[in-house]
Design an enzyme around this catalytic site. Structure first.
Site, PDB file in Angstrom:
ATOM      1  N   TRP A 103       0.801  -1.124  -0.058  1.00  0.00           N
ATOM      2  CA  TRP A 103      -0.159  -0.112   0.018  1.00  0.00           C
ATOM      3  C   TRP A 103       0.793   1.297   0.166  1.00  0.00           C
ATOM      4  CZ3 TRP A 103      -4.448  -0.961  -1.690  1.00  0.00           C
ATOM      5  CH2 TRP A 103      -5.193  -2.039  -1.645  1.00  0.00           C
ATOM      6  N   ASP A 173      -1.431   6.731   6.375  1.00  0.00           N
ATOM      7  CA  ASP A 173      -2.509   5.837   5.797  1.00  0.00           C
ATOM      8  C   ASP A 173      -2.808   4.794   7.022  1.00  0.00           C
ATOM      9  OD1 ASP A 173      -4.073   3.715   4.781  1.00  0.00           O
ATOM     10  OD2 ASP A 173      -2.777   3.303   3.059  1.00  0.00           O
ATOM     11  N   LYS A 197     -12.225  -1.529   7.124  1.00  0.00           N
ATOM     12  CA  LYS A 197     -11.547  -2.662   8.046  1.00  0.00           C
ATOM     13  C   LYS A 197     -11.731  -2.695   9.475  1.00  0.00           C
ATOM     14  CE  LYS A 197      -8.488  -3.017   4.240  1.00  0.00           C
ATOM     15  NZ  LYS A 197      -7.738  -2.264   3.348  1.00  0.00           N
TER      16      LYS A 197
HETATM   17  C1  LIG Z   1      -7.358  -1.640   2.208  1.00  0.00           C
HETATM   18  C2  LIG Z   1      -6.289  -0.696   2.228  1.00  0.00           C
HETATM   19  C3  LIG Z   1      -6.035   0.336   1.318  1.00  0.00           C
HETATM   20  C4  LIG Z   1      -7.047   0.227   0.209  1.00  0.00           C
HETATM   21  O1  LIG Z   1      -8.268   0.561   0.603  1.00  0.00           O
HETATM   22  P1  LIG Z   1      -9.649   1.255  -0.432  1.00  0.00           P
HETATM   23  O2  LIG Z   1     -10.373   1.900   0.335  1.00  0.00           O
HETATM   24  O3  LIG Z   1      -9.721  -0.190  -1.186  1.00  0.00           O
HETATM   25  O4  LIG Z   1      -8.979   2.080  -1.620  1.00  0.00           O
HETATM   26  C5  LIG Z   1      -5.046   1.214   1.470  1.00  0.00           C
HETATM   27  N1  LIG Z   1      -4.034   1.017   2.364  1.00  0.00           N
HETATM   28  C6  LIG Z   1      -4.285   0.047   3.557  1.00  0.00           C
HETATM   29  C7  LIG Z   1      -3.186  -0.026   4.625  1.00  0.00           C
HETATM   30  C8  LIG Z   1      -5.410  -0.798   3.231  1.00  0.00           C
HETATM   31  O5  LIG Z   1      -5.260  -1.857   4.307  1.00  0.00           O
END
Ligand SMILES: *Cc1c(COP(=O)(O)O)cnc(C)c1O
Length: 361
Positions: A103, A173, A197
């Site tokens: 990511w 993030d 999540k």
């Molecule tokens: C799942 C995830 C993403 C992607 O998220 P989306 O909402 O599908 O764009 C980005 N960064 C991390 C750390 C993730 O776990």
């Protein structure tokens, strides 16, 4: 009533049962409203209370100061990979990215379209089995910001410290560990998280941004891509994802009721320990993440062979456990055990792990 199985999926992920039950009970008609939350106007008083209530709980849970804005956006964390640099990285400017997994790399790829990006540290050579230490970070004091991924969903690693980036704002993030433990928002200029999540179903992205970073957005920015639009309009410039925000509101209430971030953090420590202890006690299961970098949310481990891994996933499935197959870049098993994942599910997993090792080891 259909029985629920143990959902170890990485995202979208398990939600608190009490939240699902409340949503189910009120789905056809919200109490006192007589319409479904799926049908109401985003400009109604009812929705206003939902979104304001969500923001109030977010502020309370993470003790967020007034100079931060809380936004509910769409486009997932993936849109934030672009939106963050588009707003806070001047064209041709410099930013540092700390690369701790897939990511982080995806985030960097988008930022490279805007400015000059430097990898301040990377653990890719070790297949992202750990988080770099502060002494390994090669930070540029003139960078516009430093980007970190607080929990690496695929590799199962998590920052155990807030890196010190001096006067350079940190952008995080936090998609896969947001509100899973105490969070010092003041250490960050911008935090974003896809909600699917730990907070809600898919469809809403939480953004927490400090005032001074809002001021950086260039003139002529597209309206929907400009953080200022959403800050000014309180996330109601266009139709927000009403239902995911409603569920998030219920999840946040549940989180407050569970004692807040300190309490959920302790609970998550205990839950993860059950699983890591079982892995460490066996010579059969091999952890992917180094002990000092272990995620409390995504636990990754290997078995002696891919055949055994396949067989293990099949056995687990028979025992009512889903979502355990690891991501292809690590292989093996990944157990995602977010806030709402019940402790009994981990005990059940540990128990079949012991049995599997006894019969196949
Ligand atoms: C799942 C995830 C993403 C992607 O998220 P989306 O909402 O599908 O764009 C980005 N960064 C991390 C750390 C993730 O776990």
């Amino acid at each position: 009533m259909t029985t629920r199985i143990y959902n170890f999926a990485a995202g979208p992920a398990v939600l608190p049962l009490s939240v699902l039950e409340e949503a189910q009970r009120d789905l056809v008609a919200l109490p006192g409203v007589g319409m479904s939350v799926l049908e109401i106007s985003h400009r109604s008083k009812t929705f206003d209370e939902i979104i304001q209530g969500a923001e109030a709980d977010i502020r309370k849970l993470a003790n967020i100061p007034d100079n931060y804005h809380v936004l509910f956006l769409q486009g997932g964390a993936s849109l934030q990979f672009s939106m963050a640099p588009m707003n806070i990285l001047p064209a041709g400017g410099k930013a540092d990215y700390i690369i701790t997994g897939s990511w982080s790399k995806k985030a960097m790829k988008e930022a490279q379209k805007i400015g000059q990006i430097t990898v301040a540290a990377s653990t890719e050579a070790e297949n992202f089995a750990r988080i770099p230490g502060q002494h390994e970070l090669k930070l540029d004091p003139e960078a516009a910001y430093v980007h970190v991924t607080t929990n690496n969903t695929i590799f199962g690693t998590e920052w155990k410290y807030d890196p010190d980036t001096g006067a350079v704002p940190m952008v995080a993030d936090a998609s896969s560990d947001i509100f899973s433990r105490p969070l010092d928002v003041t250490k960050y200029g911008l935090i974003y998280a896809g909600a699917q999540k730990n907070l809600a179903p898919a469809g809403v992205t939480l953004v927490i941004i400090r005032d001074d970073l809002l001021a950086r957005s260039p003139k002529g920015m597209h309206t929907m891509l400009d953080y200022n639009t959403h800050a000014k309009e309180k996330s109601l410039y266009n139709t927000p994802p009403v239902f995911p925000i409603y569920i998030m509101r219920l999840v946040l209430k549940w989180l407050v009721g569970a004692g807040g971030l300190e309490a959920i953090g302790r609970r998550n420590e205990e839950k993860a320990k059950l699983l890591y202890d079982a892995i460490d006690a066996s010579g059969f299961y091999r952890p992917h993440a180094k002990p000092d970098s272990r995620s409390l949310m995504n636990v990754t481990f290997r078995l002696p062979s891919e055949d055994l891994e396949k067989e293990f996933v099949a056995e687990a499935s028979k025992a009512g456990m889903s979502g355990l197959k690891g991501h292809r870049s690590v292989g093996g098993i990944r157990a995602s055990i977010y806030n709402a994942f019940p402790r009994e599910g981990i005990e059940a997993l540990v128990s079949i792990m012991k049995e599997f090792e006894r019969t196949r080891g």
